[in-house]
Design an enzyme around this catalytic site. Structure first.
Site, mmCIF file in Angstrom:
data_model
loop_
_atom_site.group_PDB
_atom_site.id
_atom_site.type_symbol
_atom_site.label_atom_id
_atom_site.label_comp_id
_atom_site.label_asym_id
_atom_site.label_seq_id
_atom_site.Cartn_x
_atom_site.Cartn_y
_atom_site.Cartn_z
ATOM 1 N N LYS A 1 48.513 -24.574 89.931
ATOM 2 C CA LYS A 1 50.192 -24.841 89.958
ATOM 3 C C LYS A 1 50.750 -23.773 89.116
ATOM 4 O O LYS A 1 51.706 -23.169 89.679
ATOM 5 C CB LYS A 1 50.725 -26.241 90.003
ATOM 6 C CG LYS A 1 50.310 -27.150 90.845
ATOM 7 C CD LYS A 1 50.397 -28.677 90.506
ATOM 8 C CE LYS A 1 49.616 -29.715 91.607
ATOM 9 N NZ LYS A 1 49.837 -31.007 90.898
ATOM 10 N N GLN B 1 51.390 -34.307 85.963
ATOM 11 C CA GLN B 1 49.961 -34.540 86.630
ATOM 12 C C GLN B 1 49.744 -35.861 86.396
ATOM 13 O O GLN B 1 49.359 -36.445 85.274
ATOM 14 C CB GLN B 1 49.262 -33.433 85.961
ATOM 15 C CG GLN B 1 48.014 -33.346 86.606
ATOM 16 C CD GLN B 1 48.089 -32.842 88.312
ATOM 17 O OE1 GLN B 1 48.746 -32.068 88.539
ATOM 18 N NE2 GLN B 1 47.331 -33.541 89.250
ATOM 19 N N ASP C 1 58.356 -33.764 92.618
ATOM 20 C CA ASP C 1 57.153 -34.410 93.180
ATOM 21 C C ASP C 1 57.689 -35.205 94.460
ATOM 22 O O ASP C 1 56.918 -35.750 95.213
ATOM 23 C CB ASP C 1 56.232 -35.215 92.234
ATOM 24 C CG ASP C 1 54.947 -34.249 91.854
ATOM 25 O OD1 ASP C 1 54.498 -33.569 92.807
ATOM 26 O OD2 ASP C 1 54.305 -34.436 90.825
#
Ligand code: NDP
Length: 316
Positions: A76, A120, A143
């Site tokens: 990412k 994460q 997200d």
């Protein structure tokens, strides 16, 4: 004629439509589509920088040193750099107290150079993931997992600030492959908060007629075989057989499952939730695993970060 046998041994006629013997589904190449999207993002980022002198910033927070999480995070961060998004790297030790992680999230919420925050998952056991994710400002929830964003996604006439990346990637794959969603019968296999549930809500927003299949669904093949669009997100290697697919259907396979393969150096290979070889003989188009949905998830994260930044920077 295509038939399937259900759990009680009955033969179901799925279709009597004949398919040419040499029928092969079109492969939806997620890598190519994701690359196109990344180029579009890079050009928009460069316009932002030229016009306002500011680049979008994504804070990527990782706790601990799980190898799989580290490799996702590195991917990412690298993807950010490639399109000109500034990645703000926060690496915290495995034993970081929950309160300290939440304080970090609050700090990032207040930082004007941060337009998106990604924590994460999974987090270590002593940390309550739900509590941490709820602390992320919904304006920076790239997200799309914040309950307010999901709630707005579920309600008619409300627009979430961000859509979860994998579900958004599935819809983008369909649209960019020229597949009409409106009025179609869609079946989503899986109902998780991360993939199945939001993708079913998104399909509804796109005016599909949606059925969700889960682990307690009786005769899933009987339902899946009626779908014009199948989104498979069960995490069950090759559970969806070719005979369950309606001829000509669009199949988006989110499942990513490692199966033993002694012919590989690693000892395993990745397969989807759909039996790809069989499904290729029936479907109209299908995503491969790997190389289908996976690359889109990262591209959508970049897109969400860009959109979050545009909302702030363009009003400065
Ligand atoms: P979860 O394990 O959280 O959810 C799986 C869902 O599938 C559950 O709703 C479960 O039902 C349902 N399910 C399980 N077994 C069956 C079955 N036999 N028949 C029908 N439904 C079943 O997984 P995720 O949603 O997080 O991920 C799903 C898959 O997608 C995984 O393979 C994951 O690796 C992959 N993935 C890929 C991404 C990508 O970018 N390519 C991103 C995220 C996930 P129930 O609710 O009843 O338990």
């Amino acid at each position: 004629m295509i038939c399937a046998i259900n759990q009680v041994g009955e033969i179901l006629v799925i279709t009597d439509m004949a398919l040419p013997v040499d029928h092969k589904a079109n492969i939806i190449d997620g890598k190519v589509i994701a690359q196109t999207i990344r180029s579009e993002i890079a050009s928009e980022v460069s316009n932002l920088v030229e016009k306002y002198g500011k680049a979008p910033g994504l804070a990527v927070v990782i706790v601990g040193n799980r190898k799989d999480s580290q490799s996702y995070v590195n991917m990412k961060r690298k993807a950010c750099a490639e399109v000109g998004i500034k990645s703000i790297d926060i690496d915290l030790p495995e034993e970081v107290p929950q309160a300290e992680l939440i304080a970090k999230v609050h700090e990032l919420n207040a930082d004007p150079n941060v337009h998106g925050i990604l924590v994460q998952l999974p987090l270590p056991k002593h940390i309550n993931e739900e509590k941490v994710l709820t602390e992320i400002s919904i304006e920076k929830d790239v997200d799309g997992f914040h309950p307010l964003n999901i709630g707005k996604l579920a309600m008619k006439g409300r627009d979430p600030l961000f859509l979860p990346c994998t579900p958004k990637g599935c819809i983008e794959l369909l649209k960019r492959s020229g597949i009409t969603i409106k009025g179609k019968r869609a079946v989503v296999v899986g109902r998780s908060n991360i993939v199945g549930l939001p993708v079913s809500l998104l399909l509804l927003k796109e005016d599909a007629t949606v059925t969700v299949v889960h682990s307690r669904t009786a005769d899933p093949e009987n339902i899946i075989c009626e779908a014009d669009i199948v989104i498979a997100a069960a995490g069950q290697a090759m559970m969806i057989k070719g005979s369950w697919i309606k001829p000509g259907a669009a199949v988006i396979d989110v499942g990513t499952n490692a199966v033993d393969d002694c012919s590989r150096k690693s000892g395993y290979r990745l397969v989807g939730d759909v039996d790809f070889v069989e499904a290729c003989k029936v479907a109209g188009c299908i995503t491969p695993v790997p190389g289908g949905v996976g690359p889109m998830t990262v591209a959508m994260l970049l897109k969400n970060t860009l959109d979050g930044a545009k909302r702030v920077i363009a009003t400065l």
